[in-house]
Design a protein around this motif. Structure first.
Motif, PDB file in Angstrom:
ATOM      1  N   LYS B  65       0.236  -6.721   3.901  1.00 51.13           N
ATOM      2  CA  LYS B  65       0.659  -5.383   3.505  1.00 51.13           C
ATOM      3  C   LYS B  65      -0.260  -4.832   2.408  1.00 51.13           C
ATOM      4  O   LYS B  65      -0.771  -3.704   2.525  1.00 51.13           O
ATOM      5  N   LEU B  66      -0.494  -5.651   1.370  1.00 51.13           N
ATOM      6  CA  LEU B  66      -1.336  -5.156   0.270  1.00 51.13           C
ATOM      7  C   LEU B  66      -2.759  -4.893   0.759  1.00 51.13           C
ATOM      8  O   LEU B  66      -3.371  -3.883   0.396  1.00 51.13           O
ATOM      9  N   GLY B  67      -3.259  -5.801   1.607  1.00 52.96           N
ATOM     10  CA  GLY B  67      -4.607  -5.601   2.131  1.00 52.96           C
ATOM     11  C   GLY B  67      -4.717  -4.304   2.906  1.00 52.96           C
ATOM     12  O   GLY B  67      -5.632  -3.494   2.691  1.00 52.96           O
ATOM     13  N   ALA B  68      -3.742  -4.068   3.797  1.00 48.76           N
ATOM     14  CA  ALA B  68      -3.774  -2.856   4.618  1.00 48.76           C
ATOM     15  C   ALA B  68      -3.608  -1.613   3.749  1.00 48.76           C
ATOM     16  O   ALA B  68      -4.337  -0.621   3.908  1.00 48.76           O
ATOM     17  N   LEU B  69      -2.678  -1.689   2.817  1.00 56.90           N
ATOM     18  CA  LEU B  69      -2.400  -0.541   1.956  1.00 56.90           C
ATOM     19  C   LEU B  69      -3.628  -0.176   1.114  1.00 56.90           C
ATOM     20  O   LEU B  69      -4.016   0.993   1.022  1.00 56.90           O
ATOM     21  N   VAL B  70      -4.217  -1.193   0.505  1.00 59.70           N
ATOM     22  CA  VAL B  70      -5.400  -0.934  -0.333  1.00 59.70           C
ATOM     23  C   VAL B  70      -6.520  -0.351   0.530  1.00 59.70           C
ATOM     24  O   VAL B  70      -7.205   0.594   0.127  1.00 59.70           O
ATOM     25  N   THR B  71      -6.667  -0.877   1.762  1.00 54.63           N
ATOM     26  CA  THR B  71      -7.724  -0.376   2.641  1.00 54.63           C
ATOM     27  C   THR B  71      -7.492   1.097   2.991  1.00 54.63           C
ATOM     28  O   THR B  71      -8.403   1.921   2.881  1.00 54.63           O
ATOM     29  N   VAL B  72      -6.266   1.428   3.363  1.00 52.37           N
ATOM     30  CA  VAL B  72      -5.974   2.801   3.763  1.00 52.37           C
ATOM     31  C   VAL B  72      -6.129   3.753   2.569  1.00 52.37           C
ATOM     32  O   VAL B  72      -6.793   4.802   2.672  1.00 52.37           O
ATOM     33  N   VAL B  73      -5.530   3.378   1.437  1.00 48.34           N
ATOM     34  CA  VAL B  73      -5.609   4.267   0.272  1.00 48.34           C
ATOM     35  C   VAL B  73      -7.058   4.413  -0.196  1.00 48.34           C
ATOM     36  O   VAL B  73      -7.505   5.519  -0.535  1.00 48.34           O
ATOM     37  N   SER B  74      -7.810   3.315  -0.169  1.00 49.50           N
ATOM     38  CA  SER B  74      -9.197   3.430  -0.618  1.00 49.50           C
ATOM     39  C   SER B  74     -10.008   4.290   0.358  1.00 49.50           C
ATOM     40  O   SER B  74     -10.939   4.986  -0.046  1.00 49.50           O
ATOM     41  N   ALA B  75      -9.620   4.279   1.659  1.00 53.46           N
ATOM     42  CA  ALA B  75     -10.327   5.140   2.610  1.00 53.46           C
ATOM     43  C   ALA B  75     -10.045   6.605   2.308  1.00 53.46           C
ATOM     44  O   ALA B  75     -10.958   7.443   2.307  1.00 53.46           O
ATOM     45  N   VAL B  76      -8.786   6.925   2.008  1.00 52.35           N
ATOM     46  CA  VAL B  76      -8.424   8.317   1.709  1.00 52.35           C
ATOM     47  C   VAL B  76      -9.134   8.797   0.446  1.00 52.35           C
ATOM     48  O   VAL B  76      -9.834   9.824   0.447  1.00 52.35           O
ATOM     49  N   ILE B  77      -8.994   8.024  -0.631  1.00 53.67           N
ATOM     50  CA  ILE B  77      -9.665   8.404  -1.880  1.00 53.67           C
ATOM     51  C   ILE B  77     -11.173   8.374  -1.677  1.00 53.67           C
ATOM     52  O   ILE B  77     -11.906   9.237  -2.169  1.00 53.67           O
ATOM     53  N   GLY B  78     -11.617   7.353  -0.925  1.00 51.30           N
ATOM     54  CA  GLY B  78     -13.051   7.175  -0.705  1.00 51.30           C
ATOM     55  C   GLY B  78     -13.696   8.379  -0.031  1.00 51.30           C
ATOM     56  O   GLY B  78     -14.780   8.820  -0.441  1.00 51.30           O
ATOM     57  N   TYR B  79     -13.036   8.932   0.980  1.00 50.67           N
ATOM     58  CA  TYR B  79     -13.592  10.116   1.645  1.00 50.67           C
ATOM     59  C   TYR B  79     -13.704  11.282   0.675  1.00 50.67           C
ATOM     60  O   TYR B  79     -14.744  11.957   0.609  1.00 50.67           O
ATOM     61  N   ALA B  80     -12.623  11.509  -0.091  1.00 47.82           N
ATOM     62  CA  ALA B  80     -12.649  12.629  -1.043  1.00 47.82           C
ATOM     63  C   ALA B  80     -13.788  12.439  -2.036  1.00 47.82           C
ATOM     64  O   ALA B  80     -14.604  13.343  -2.290  1.00 47.82           O
ATOM     65  N   ALA B  81     -13.876  11.204  -2.588  1.00 48.88           N
ATOM     66  CA  ALA B  81     -14.891  10.954  -3.615  1.00 48.88           C
ATOM     67  C   ALA B  81     -16.301  11.019  -3.016  1.00 48.88           C
ATOM     68  O   ALA B  81     -17.200  11.662  -3.578  1.00 48.88           O
TER      69      ALA B  81
END
Lengths: 261, 281, 341
Positions: B65-81
């Motif tokens: 769960k943490l792995g998937a969550l961190v991956t998804v959230v980092s992708a969202v923030i990552g695209y914006a950044a």
């Protein structure tokens, strides 16, 4: 729309950078605290914790160990990795993919497994010292980085200059040192820096590989924190980060480090 | 291309033999331990034992769960950044990219350690909450999944941003204006143009982040404490506290399978989208 | 050693992996000759050149140079120079150091070295560029450096890989003259590889046309241009109407056809577009395409014997698209082909 966008970009960047760098700045601030415990905002200003770092015996020993592993391990990885990269990029090597997978595998497998496997099946059965085991583990860990970075700079270098050197009278080995090495020097130095930083900051591989008086710097920091919660670890972290950043900054300045990584 | 095979092998073998001896062989033996029974035969009973424990199940699911969550959230923030960064003027771009990469040079111990100061009982967050009257008693943020999540996100977000920056920079310059001219709104531009064109960067970044989360030890150890375990910390406990090497081998195998599976899955997702588009065209 | 075989390839067989790239090649080259190896990509011309340089292992056969067998002599001891297609200059060395590289390896030092390098640079007109890095030079200048770097070594044979292909049209002409001048002044035996027939015709004393690792024809530029001996060579040098002969008749897609006059005995006949006569003759055709080329007009004809390309002087009356006309393929103008592939 344009106003929204002109605000959006700086805001996103500010938040992301604050999130990434902020915690580290807090650590730096906390290391100048005059108080007895680690806290933010710091209580007063002093350099006592920075001074203390240099007096802790175990820090000195583990710093020496980590320096040895980072420098020695990286050099060993380059000695193994440069010829391997050369073979992979310049020859039609039978089983090239197998070789590439084997040398880059340590990057994929969790470090804690590498450390444990080494402990159980190399250190114990062959009665190898912990220092040697750490050295081997760190070399194996840096090898993938060395091969990747050196391969990248070899790919960017035409291979026909070696043939030109040979036709002008140089031996194959001579051609490597006369025309290949000078042109991949930047890549090799970049690999060295990347390997150094990776090794120095590495924890999981070293977790199981510690013995009496033999500990790497990060492991020693964790052990220290479990006993004493004073700002000296913050001070030490700040100093180490300063060292890493200084090295990388100098490398970027003089070599264009980021081209290779 | 040179053709001499003996030469090539002589150059490549020392590295390959070293990596095999120090890394491959011991790891394979370690992994095979989890499939042996005391009589020397093969069995998967250790895996059945492992997954029948509710504690282990919880740790396994938490890691996933943490792995998937961190991956998804980092992708969202990552695209914006990443999108913000590639649109900066060149001089600024280099400096901001430098700031994003900077944390990678700092020891994870120091980076994780900072969160204790921020999230602890008397940390900045609790000070702020109490000063603002949000809460009277200090909240327990440290030693929770939230703390691990924040720590992992901070640790691996740079990898995602860097992967996406290079993907966005390799995207054809005219793709976005062309889509806009054809009448796509920004959501459509992202979904139909940017995402398909940068999916390789997303796969690389996603694999790095997810694998990073699986293999991170310090963050769950310091921010999760001895109660909120992830697979890595559980494995360490099994070895150093319980001396249970079979369980450690099982966990090791699960970790490796998970990181390979994540890589394959992400690649699948990327190519599946590709096929869909080709079929539509 | 006879003068006719200064460099000789004898039953030379070269392989890539297990697949033969060049089987059983025989070739003799005179001292001081300027030879072109001409052929499409994959014909083995570059492989052959690399074998002469020693960069390619020889499977069987021999390479002899200046009276001695050099088949097993390593590349760095052969006295063979090579100007690479990409020039292969050493990026970390200055122009001067590039030219001095081989001389230094020979042990040359001090004034002797300096004089030699300077004269090498002077001969290619780059004396003022000695301290530049290769990246700071134009393509043409880089090629001159590569030429000087090889020539100061006084090689017995100088090989050039597609020497003109990376240059623009104006520089190409300049470099052509330059190569001829260097060859004349030094008398070095030169072999260059090219896929461009115009380049080979303009530059070479003799042209070796290669196909699938075999020599298709060897001859002077005039021979190759006017008297191709095979359909492959004819096609390569611009004969666009090529037919096999069978019992003195032309074998076409429209069946066996009698020509207006008795053809020579050969395996096939080939006509350049301007050898086709329009307005009189036994064959009928329809104009399918036409293009104006200044001095001449080209027509693509649809005919019962297949498509025919014809070229006539622009002063002749023009045919419109779709026009019906008669034409002739005069047997006495055709190039007789000994081999038809």
């Amino acid at each position: 729309m344009t106003v929204a966008r002109s605000l959006f970009i700086p805001l996103v960047l500010f938040l992301v950078i604050a999130f990434l760098i902020g915690p580290f700045l807090i650590i730096v601030a906390a290391s100048f605290s005059a108080g007895e415990t680690l806290a933010f905002p710091p209580q007063g200003f002093s350099l006592r914790w920075i001074a203390k770092v240099f007096t802790v015996e175990s820090f000195r020993a583990s710093f020496g160990m980590s320096m040895f592993l980072a420098i020695g391990g990286t050099l060993a990885a380059l000695v193994l990795g440069i010829p391997a990269s050369y073979a992979l990029s310049r020859y039609k090597l039978p089983g090239a993919e197998i070789v590439r997978t084997i040398v880059s595998a340590p990057i994929i497998v969790p470090g804690i497994i590498v450390g444990l496997a080494l402990l159980r099946y190399i250190v114990v059965p062959f009665q190898i010292g912990i220092t040697l085991a750490l050295f081997m583990a760190h070399t194996a860990l840096i090898l993938p980085y060395a091969v990747r970075v050196v391969s990248a700079s070899l790919e960017n270098l035409r291979s026909d200059i070696e043939e030109a050197a040979v036709l002008l009278g140089s031996s194959r080995l001579g051609a490597f040192f006369r025309v290949v090495m000078p042109n991949i020097r930047g890549g090799i130095l970049s690999a060295f820096i990347l390997g150094f930083v990776t090794s120095f900051n590495q924890v999981p591989v070293s977790l199981f590989l510690s013995g009496p008086g033999v500990r790497t710097m990060p492991i020693d920091m964790i052990a220290y924190m479990e006993i004493v919660f004073d700002p000296s670890v913050a001070a030490l972290s700040s100093l180490l980060a300063l060292m890493s950043i200084g090295i990388v900054f100098a490398a970027e300045r003089f070599l264009g480090f980021s081209r290779y990584v | 291309m040179f053709q001499n095979r003996a030469e090539a092998l002589a150059l490549a073998l020392p590295a390959a033999i070293f990596a095999a001896a120090v890394f491959l062989v011991p790891v394979v033996i370690l992994l095979s331990d989890g499939f042996r029974n005391p009589a020397g035969g093969w069995t998967i009973s250790a895996y059945i034992d492992f997954f029948s424990s509710p504690l282990n199940q919880a740790v396994f699911l938490r890691t996933l769960k943490l792995g998937a969550l961190v991956t998804v959230v980092s992708a969202v923030i990552g695209y914006a950044a990443a999108f913000a960064i590639v649109n900066l003027e060149p001089g600024m771009k280099g400096k901001v990219t430098g700031l994003v990469v900077l944390p990678l040079m700092i020891s994870p111990v120091a980076r994780t350690y900072a969160w204790i100061v921020i999230l602890g009982r008397t940390g900045i967050v609790n000070q702020a909450f109490q000063a603002l009257g949000i809460s009277d008693v200090p909240l327990r943020i440290l030693f929770s999944e939230t703390a691990i999540f924040i720590g992992l996100l901070q640790l691996f977000l740079p990898l995602m941003i860097i992967s996406l920056i290079s993907a966005l920079e390799n995207m054809p310059k005219d793709a976005v204006p062309a889509a806009r001219v054809l009448g796509a709104n920004w959501f459509q531009v992202f979904w139909k143009v940017i995402l398909p064109l940068t999916k390789e960067g997303l796969v690389v970044g996603g694999t790095l982040v997810f694998t990073g989360c699986l293999t991170a030890y310090i963050t769950p150890a310091i921010l999760g404490g001895s109660k909120v375990l992830m697979l890595e910390t559980l494995m360490y406990q099994q070895v150093s506290v319980s001396n249970n090497f079979v369980a450690a081998s099982v966990i090791a195998f699960i970790l490796i399978v998970m990181s390979f599976a994540a890589n394959i899955l992400l690649k699948r997702v990327a190519t599946a989208r590709n096929k869909q588009r080709r079929a539509a065209a | 050693m006879s003068d006719a075989s200064y460099l000789s390839l004898q039953k030379l067989t070269l392989t890539y992996g297990d697949s033969p790239a060049v089987p059983d090649l025989d070739l003799d080259i005179r001292k001081g000759e300027l030879i072109a190896l001409l052929g499409p990509s994959g014909c083995g011309k570059t492989t052959t050149m690399r074998a002469i340089a020693g960069l390619m292992p020889v499977k069987s056969g021999r390479v002899r140079l200046d009276g001695s067998d050099i088949t097993r002599v390593p590349a760095n001891k052969r006295a063979v120079g090579l100007v690479f297609q990409s020039y292969a200059l050493f990026p970390h060395l200055s122009v001067y150091e590039n030219v001095a590289f081989g001389l230094k390896l020979k042990g040359m030092r001090g004034q002797e070295l300096d004089a030699k390098v300077q004269s090498g640079l002077k001969s290619v007109g780059l004396s003022n560029f000695a301290n530049r890095r290769p990246a700071e030079l134009s393509g043409g200048q880089q090629q001159r450096v590569a030429l000087a770097r090889s020539m100061v070594m006084e090689p017995k044979v100088l090989l050039l890989d597609e020497p003109l292909s990376n240059l623009d049209a104006r520089l190409r002409l300049e470099m052509r003259t330059e190569l001829q001048r260097v060859q004349k002044e030094t008398g070095v035996t030169m072999i260059f590889v090219t896929h461009d027939q115009a380049e080979a015709l303009a530059l070479a004393d003799r042209i070796v046309v290669m196909k699938s690792g075999k020599i298709e024809q060897i001859g002077s530029p005039e021979d190759i241009y006017n008297r191709p001996t095979s359909s492959f060579v004819a096609d390569f040098v611009g004969f666009e109407n090529i037919f096999p002969l069978e019992n003195g008749k032309l074998k076409t897609s429209g069946g066996l056809i009698n020509l207006s006059s008795q053809p020579p005995s050969a395996a096939g006949l080939a006509w350049r577009p301007r050898m086709v006569t329009l307005g009189i003759g036994p064959f009928r055709g329809t104009v399918r395409g036409t293009s104006f080329a200044g001095d001449s007009r080209e027509y693509l004809l649809d005919t019962p014997i297949g498509p025919i390309k014809a070229e006539v002087e622009a002063s002749q009356p023009a045919y419109a698209l779709g026009a019906e006309l008669v034409f002739d393929l005069p047997a006495e103008k055709a190039a007789p082909l000994a081999r038809f592939a």
